[in-house]
Design a protein around this motif. Structure first.
Motif, short mmCIF file in Angstrom:
data_model
loop_
_atom_site.label_atom_id
_atom_site.label_comp_id
_atom_site.label_asym_id
_atom_site.label_seq_id
_atom_site.Cartn_x
_atom_site.Cartn_y
_atom_site.Cartn_z
N GLU A 64 1.00 -1.19 0.00
CA GLU A 64 0.06 -0.05 0.20
C GLU A 64 0.79 1.22 -0.06
OE1 GLU A 64 -2.68 0.37 3.44
OE2 GLU A 64 -3.60 2.24 2.32
N ASN A 123 -4.75 4.92 -1.96
CA ASN A 123 -6.09 5.38 -1.13
C ASN A 123 -6.70 6.31 -2.29
OD1 ASN A 123 -6.07 3.88 1.59
ND2 ASN A 123 -3.98 4.75 1.28
N GLU A 155 -7.70 1.85 -3.11
CA GLU A 155 -8.61 1.42 -1.74
C GLU A 155 -9.66 2.53 -1.48
OE1 GLU A 155 -6.03 0.49 1.81
OE2 GLU A 155 -4.79 -0.76 0.59
N ASP A 185 -11.46 -0.54 2.26
CA ASP A 185 -10.31 -0.43 3.33
C ASP A 185 -11.20 -0.31 4.77
OD1 ASP A 185 -8.29 0.40 4.40
OD2 ASP A 185 -7.85 2.21 3.40
N LYS A 206 -10.39 -5.35 3.35
CA LYS A 206 -9.32 -4.98 4.42
C LYS A 206 -9.84 -5.03 5.81
CE LYS A 206 -5.48 -2.95 3.22
NZ LYS A 206 -4.65 -1.70 3.00
CA CA Z 1 -5.72 2.21 3.21
#
Ligand code: CA
Ligand code: C2E
Ligand code: CA
Length: 283
Positions: A64, A123, A155, A185, A206
């Motif tokens: 990430e 993100n 995400e 997320d 996640k």
């Molecule tokens: Ca994240």
């Protein structure tokens, strides 16, 4: 100004009292907002990479991208100190675009050098979903570096879906049609709910870090985690556990068939060069 408002709030009998700490925080806030453009252009926002491991064979399989502000005066500043400001004033969309571009550029560079690469997720703030051309925009950024879409994952948090659900479902659909892998997320935190799994064609769930904080493996916590893993898998999604710090939790997650683990147990977020070395060794 913020300093003025702050001093008004704290003025007592005509005397302004505020601590050095508050003064610093106010200055930092104003500084980061008024200098956003030059901070961005000077390359002071940098990408840290946190690996995701397959816990069965301990291989590094993905990562990430997490932003840091490398301030010339203060050093590395974590996102918690500026992202909330940018979400309020809209700068976040520029920062997210910058992160997409930085990651795509880095992936292209590693590929060109013949190095191993793994998919890296970025993100995407909920603020972004208000833009009509978001899919076109992201494709344009990634394509300008000639990188396969599957090498830059996305995400999103559930809170992204609250305001305009149908638009969001369509954006996620489009992104998927363009070959992007989408993760939900912070699943299980205040920002996400079961309904979203039904409505959105997500690839990855996640599991929020909160489940693994503290003891993290008491009976109830374990039951929830194992049920979420089963549920996600029955819906053909992959599962990443976030924020895992201890070996006991790894053992439990392996037993429950969790696909990937991202947490300090394996590695903290790190600069690109360090990450590249880890990929060479562990991927
Ligand atoms: Ca994240
Ligand atoms: P997130 O997306 O949930 O990212 C994971 C956060 O958990 C990261 O914090 C990471 O350092 C931390 N973490 C991972 N494993 C562990 C662990 O084992 N223990 C502990 N204590 N922490 C762990 P970070 O880098 O400070 O980022 C905080 C949040 O800021 C992110 O949470 C994300 O919401 C936001 N953020 C970071 N970079 C970006 C960005 O480029 N764009 C947007 N829109 N948001 C970002
Ligand atoms: Ca998270």
């Amino acid at each position: 100004s913020i300093a003025y408002q702050e001093s008004r709030r704290r003025a007592v009998g005509g005397v302004v009292w505020y601590s050095e700490e508050i003064r610093q925080a106010i200055m930092e806030r104003q500084n980061v907002i008024s200098n956003f453009k030059s901070i961005l252009e000077n390359g002071e926002f940098i990408v840290y990479y946190q690996p995701k491991y397959d816990p069965v064979d301990n291989r590094l399989v993905a990562a990430e991208a997490l932003v840091r502000w490398n301030s010339p005066t203060e050093g590395i500043i974590p996102p918690g100190r500026f992202i909330p400001l940018f979400e309020k004033n809209g700068f976040i969309t520029k920062l997210d675009d910058y992160m997409f571009a930085s990651v795509a550029k880095q992936q292209a560079e590693w590929k060109l050098k013949g190095m191993k690469t793994v998919p890296v997720s970025v993100n995407l703030s909920r603020v972004h979903f208000a833009q009509d051309d978001i899919v076109h925009n992201i494709c344009g950024i990634i394509d300008s570096y000639g990188i396969e879409h599957k090498m830059v994952e996305i995400e999103v948090t559930e809170s992204a879906f609250i305001e305009n659900k149908s638009q969001l479902v369509s954006v996620v659909d489009h992104l998927k049609n363009h070959g992007f892998v989408i993760s939900m997320d912070d699943f299980g935190s205040g920002y996400s709910s079961l309904n979203t799994l039904k409505e959105l064609p997500l690839d990855v769930v996640k599991i929020d870090r909160d489940f693994f904080v503290g003891e993290g493996y008491d009976d109830k916590g374990k039951l929830i985690v194992s049920s979420v893993i089963k549920l996600a898998k029955s819906m053909k999604m992959k599962v990443v556990a976030e924020g895992v710090e201890v070996k006991d939790q790894i053992d439990f997650l392996v037993k429950e068939n969790c696909d990937m683990i991202q947490g300090y147990y394996y590695a903290k977020p790190m600069p690109a060069e360090e990450f590249a070395q880890l990929v060479a060794r562990d991927a």
